[in-house]
Design a protein around this motif. Structure first.
Motif, short mmCIF file in Angstrom:
data_model
loop_
_atom_site.label_atom_id
_atom_site.label_comp_id
_atom_site.label_asym_id
_atom_site.label_seq_id
_atom_site.Cartn_x
_atom_site.Cartn_y
_atom_site.Cartn_z
N THR A 199 31.43 25.65 50.06
CA THR A 199 30.42 25.18 50.60
C THR A 199 30.60 24.65 51.86
N GLN A 200 29.88 24.36 53.07
CA GLN A 200 30.11 23.44 53.95
C GLN A 200 30.42 22.20 53.60
N GLY A 201 29.91 21.76 52.60
CA GLY A 201 29.98 20.09 52.00
C GLY A 201 31.07 19.90 51.20
N GLY A 202 32.18 21.26 51.08
CA GLY A 202 33.29 21.13 50.57
C GLY A 202 33.48 21.51 48.96
N VAL A 203 32.31 21.70 48.20
CA VAL A 203 32.07 22.13 46.98
C VAL A 203 32.47 23.45 46.73
N LEU A 204 33.22 23.94 45.75
CA LEU A 204 33.37 25.16 45.38
C LEU A 204 32.55 25.83 44.67
N PHE A 205 31.58 26.56 45.21
CA PHE A 205 30.50 27.65 44.31
C PHE A 205 31.12 28.68 43.78
N GLU A 206 30.52 29.12 42.51
CA GLU A 206 30.98 30.47 42.05
C GLU A 206 29.40 31.02 41.80
N PHE A 207 29.42 32.42 41.81
CA PHE A 207 28.23 32.99 41.58
C PHE A 207 28.63 34.06 40.29
N ALA A 208 28.44 33.76 39.19
CA ALA A 208 28.86 34.37 38.05
C ALA A 208 27.85 35.43 37.27
N THR A 209 28.25 36.45 36.44
CA THR A 209 27.32 37.12 36.07
C THR A 209 27.11 36.82 34.66
N LYS A 210 25.83 37.01 34.12
CA LYS A 210 25.68 36.53 32.89
C LYS A 210 26.27 37.58 31.81
N GLU A 211 26.62 38.88 32.09
CA GLU A 211 27.30 39.95 31.36
C GLU A 211 28.60 39.79 31.71
N PRO A 212 29.59 40.55 30.90
CA PRO A 212 29.09 40.75 29.46
C PRO A 212 29.10 39.79 28.54
N GLY A 213 29.50 38.34 28.73
CA GLY A 213 29.70 37.48 27.61
C GLY A 213 30.96 37.38 27.10
N TYR A 214 31.16 36.43 26.23
CA TYR A 214 32.33 36.07 25.52
C TYR A 214 32.47 36.85 24.46
N THR A 215 31.34 37.44 23.69
CA THR A 215 31.58 38.51 22.42
C THR A 215 32.12 39.64 22.79
N VAL A 216 32.55 40.05 24.22
CA VAL A 216 33.08 41.50 24.68
C VAL A 216 34.62 41.75 23.89
N ASP A 217 35.08 40.77 23.59
CA ASP A 217 36.43 40.99 23.16
C ASP A 217 36.79 40.24 21.79
N GLU A 218 35.55 39.59 21.28
CA GLU A 218 35.90 38.84 19.94
C GLU A 218 34.72 38.91 19.29
N PRO A 219 34.63 38.80 17.79
CA PRO A 219 33.50 38.96 16.94
C PRO A 219 32.81 37.41 17.23
N LEU A 220 31.56 37.29 17.15
CA LEU A 220 30.86 36.12 17.22
C LEU A 220 31.39 34.75 16.59
N ASP A 221 31.50 35.40 15.19
CA ASP A 221 31.96 34.45 14.11
C ASP A 221 33.49 33.79 14.26
N SER A 222 34.29 34.51 15.25
CA SER A 222 35.60 33.87 15.20
C SER A 222 35.93 33.95 16.66
N LEU A 223 35.10 33.49 17.57
CA LEU A 223 35.41 33.33 18.89
C LEU A 223 36.22 31.97 19.11
N GLY A 224 37.15 32.25 19.90
CA GLY A 224 38.22 30.96 20.18
C GLY A 224 39.33 30.89 19.39
N GLU A 225 39.45 31.74 18.24
CA GLU A 225 40.45 31.43 17.22
C GLU A 225 41.76 31.82 17.80
N GLU A 226 41.80 32.85 18.67
CA GLU A 226 43.27 33.62 19.01
C GLU A 226 43.32 33.53 20.44
N LEU A 227 44.17 33.67 20.96
CA LEU A 227 44.52 33.60 22.52
C LEU A 227 44.04 35.11 23.07
#
Length: 307
Positions: free
Chosen positions: A257-285
């Motif tokens: 922005t002109q004020g210097g802050v970096l804005f991102e416009f990110a889609t809601k989809e597909p989300g964090y479960t696209v490559d991991e099951p809900l129950d094991s999110l964050g357990e592996e690299l």
């Protein structure tokens, strides 16, 4: 015009030691690690995502933890404070919890809300804002009881030397000015989480410097169907947005922005479960497909991170 933006998607900050960062956000604040990946622009650095149980948009605080991060300086041109939402009757629980964890804090009132201000181990300014209308949400299982758990973002404070251009952009995005006191002007969107942006104007304040304990960017929720329209709007506003970038869990457009802050416009989809099951999110690299052929190199370069 595309649909008004409902609020923040995620906030990304710079940290130091990754294990210290993990312990604070999961143990002290009770958030869930929903994704362990790498900075796609610097693959020898982790990208850690903390959120509610399912990693919902509006709940995700993410970090690039550099083991030897140079300390940044909070100032203008930055998100100077990230605000989380808690239930109104959880103030005593959180002040007791922070005290038990040796985290210094200050309790105050702003626009009628009780606010608990403190810093994470890298000096990143955070606030818990207590509201009667805090949604039930999807709290993670963990050390914080469900009835007191952080629900997601309340909002963010942007520190600016001049606020006019950023205020105009927020109104274009669907945020409306609601309240003002001293040098702080509040804008609100029509969402449940991350719907507040405060502009703190101070022409005499020093300019912020990136580094440990500072926010890298703030991301706002958009749909994939409307992302290109937002990119056009940013161009019409005189900004220089990036092309659409595939981040695997969402697609992103960035603009400073002109004020210097970096804005991102990110889609809601597909989300964090696209490559991991809900129950094991964050357990592996987890790596996006285009980095899988470098997995051995990447894993060898990353510091230890015991979960």
């Amino acid at each position: 015009m595309p649909t008004d933006i409902p609020g923040i998607h995620h906030v990304t900050a710079i940290a130091g030691d990754p294990e210290r960062n993990f312990e604070f956000y999961t143990d002290t604040l009770g958030l869930r690690l929903v994704k362990k990946s790498v900075n796609q622009d610097d693959v020898h650095v982790y990208h850690l995502f903390y959120a509610d149980h399912g990693g919902s948009p509006g709940t995700s605080m993410t970090f690039f933890p550099y083991t030897n991060a140079r300390q940044g300086r909070i100032g203008t041109g930055q998100v100077s404070t990230t605000q989380f939402l808690i239930p109104e009757d959880s103030v005593d629980y959180w002040t007791d919890r922070l005290e038990s964890k040796d985290v210094g804090f200050v309790t105050s009132e702003r626009f009628g809300d009780t606010v608990i201000g403190f810093e994470d181990p890298d000096g990143l300014p955070l606030e818990l804002v207590a509201r009667e209308d805090a949604p039930a949400g999807d709290p993670p299982e963990g050390p914080v009881p469900e009835e007191h758990a952080i629900r997601g973002f309340f909002g963010a404070t942007l520190s600016l030397s001049t606020a006019e251009s950023t205020a105009n952009l927020l109104e274009t995005m669907g945020f409306s000015p609601t309240e003002e006191e001293q040098h702080r002007q509040r804008f609100e969107a029509d969402g449940e989480l991350g719907y507040v942006i405060d502009l703190l104007e101070d022409p005499q304040a020093p300019q912020g410097q990136p580094g440990g304990g500072t926010v890298h960017h703030v991301a706002f929720q958009v749909t994939e169907d409307e992302q290109e329209q937002w990119r056009d709007i940013l161009q019409q506003a005189g900004l220089r947005p990036t092309e659409v970038i595939d981040r695997k869990w969402f697609k992103s457009v960035y603009a400073r922005t002109q004020g210097g802050v970096l804005f991102e416009f990110a889609t809601k989809e597909p989300g964090y479960t696209v490559d991991e099951p809900l129950d094991s999110l964050g357990e592996e690299l987890v790596l996006p497909e285009w980095l899988e052929d470098r997995r051995d190199e990447i894993e060898d370069a990353l510091p230890e991170l015991s979960l």
